[in-house]
Scaffold this active site. Structure first.
Site, PDB file in Angstrom:
ATOM      1  N   ARG A   1     -16.457  -1.585  -2.420  1.00  0.00           N
ATOM      2  CA  ARG A   1     -15.628  -0.468  -2.894  1.00  0.00           C
ATOM      3  C   ARG A   1     -16.442   0.820  -3.041  1.00  0.00           C
ATOM      4  O   ARG A   1     -16.212   1.622  -3.941  1.00  0.00           O
ATOM      5  CB  ARG A   1     -14.936  -0.836  -4.216  1.00  0.00           C
ATOM      6  N   GLY A   2     -17.406   0.989  -2.130  1.00  0.00           N
ATOM      7  CA  GLY A   2     -18.223   2.196  -2.124  1.00  0.00           C
ATOM      8  C   GLY A   2     -19.535   2.056  -2.854  1.00  0.00           C
ATOM      9  O   GLY A   2     -20.441   2.887  -2.682  1.00  0.00           O
TER      10      GLY A   2
ATOM     11  N   TYR B   1       0.817  -1.210   0.000  1.00  0.00           N
ATOM     12  CA  TYR B   1       0.000   0.000   0.000  1.00  0.00           C
ATOM     13  C   TYR B   1       0.855   1.267   0.000  1.00  0.00           C
ATOM     14  O   TYR B   1       1.595   1.534   0.953  1.00  0.00           O
ATOM     15  CB  TYR B   1      -0.933   0.018   1.214  1.00  0.00           C
TER      16      TYR B   1
END
Length: 335
Positions: free
Chosen positions: A206-207, A57
């Site tokens: 993912r939203g 990340y």
């Protein structure tokens, strides 16, 4: 504040943990560091007791962020990170060899500013290396006191069983939401049978199931701009499906994100939800799920809302799917 807990190995952790990826990687614009630090500390203040990061990340920047933001509160949370997927000399690398794993763990420890990571996942399966060899590297890191528990991410039930035969696997992390049901093929039950915690990442799709997506005008660098389900022409069709989900949430007196999280948590006592956010308001909304009763009839109705044959577009591009070992759903099309 105490939140509902689930069991991770020999310890309780909050039923809703915090995925830290989007503070440094993959979605929209990375927030200013002061905002990210405030969010991480607010999560701990609210009772979150598990934080999840990875070597990949932000090319290690997410681990560095946690090192600066919350390591002074190290005793308050279980720390999870991941190896195998990494950034080496600015390039994405998939390497499950024991030497690469050992080096990655050492780099993670240095970035995090700690001498011990509680849970270390193999982020993806390196098909060029036997899973037994990769798990063996984690066992040696446990013996050296560098990590505490073994985790796997996006792997099949067969691979989980092979890994578990080498050393008990504490947690398996895979994408799971009302819209992504692949773990139901075999992994969810395998984890339950073996006493392994199942950690559901992207539990609000993912939203998509949090009211966050209405078009595909994503910020440059947002990974959803490459995901077939999240772009035209598939997106418009999928948002029609989401509308029914949003209506069900409103009828239950919950937000869409809360309904998605409640549904994920209802799938088994061994399930831990792992949402991520850049917003303290959204963090508080997510955690309020644990105090928001959802009728059983609503949760049951959600089961039927996203049949795989009704969803337009595959979950990943072909290149991304090549690194995913989780079983496919009956009728799932990859291209």
């Amino acid at each position: 504040m105490a939140l509902e807990t689930r069991t991770l190995g020999d310890r309780p952790v909050s039923a809703i943990a915090l995925g830290c990826m989007n503070l440094s990687h993959a979605y929209d614009v990375t927030p200013p560091e002061a905002e990210a630090v405030a969010l991480l500390n607010r999560a701990l203040d609210l009772g979150v007791t598990m934080l999840d990061t990875a070597a990949l990340y932000g090319g290690g920047e997410n681990e560095k962020l946690l090192g600066r933001a919350v390591m002074h509160r190290r005793a308050e949370f279980t720390l999870a990170s991941k190896c195998v997927l990494d950034m080496i000399d600015g390039k994405r690398s998939l390497n499950g060899s024991p030497a690469a794993i050992a080096a990655s763990i050492d780099r993670s420890l240095a970035r995090l500013g700690t001498d011990h990571i509680d849970l270390m996942y193999l982020h993806r399966l390196d098909k060029a290396v036997p899973i037994e060899d990769s798990v063996g590297a984690l066992v040696r890191a446990i013996e050296a006191g560098k990590i505490g528990m073994v985790g796997l991410s996006e792997m099949s039930a067969e691979t989980i069983r092979r890994a578990h035969a080498v050393h008990p696997v504490t947690a398996v992390q895979s994408e799971y939401s009302p819209m992504v049901r692949n773990p139901e093929v075999a992994v969810l039950e395998t984890c339950r049978a073996l006493g392994i915690a199942f950690v559901a990442f992207s539990p609000v799709a993912r939203g998509m199931l949090a009211g966050a997506i209405r078009d595909d005008a994503y910020t440059p660098g947002d990974i959803r701009a490459t995901m077939p389900r999240f772009i035209a022409p598939q997106l418009a069709h999928n948002l029609d499906l989401v509308a029914a989900f949003d209506a069900a949430a409103a009828d239950a007196g919950a937000t869409p994100a809360q309904l998605a999280l409640a549904w994920v948590l209802s799938r088994g006592d061994h399930v831990i939800a792992l949402p991520g956010t850049r917003s303290i308001a959204h963090l508080e909304e997510d955690l309020a799920t644990l105090a928001t009763p959802i009728p059983a009839a609503t949760l049951a109705a959600v089961d039927a809302m996203f049949a795989i044959q009704d969803i337009a577009g595959p979950r990943y591009t072909a290149a991304m799917q090549a690194m995913i070992e989780t079983e496919l759903l009956p009728g799932e099309v990859l291209a």
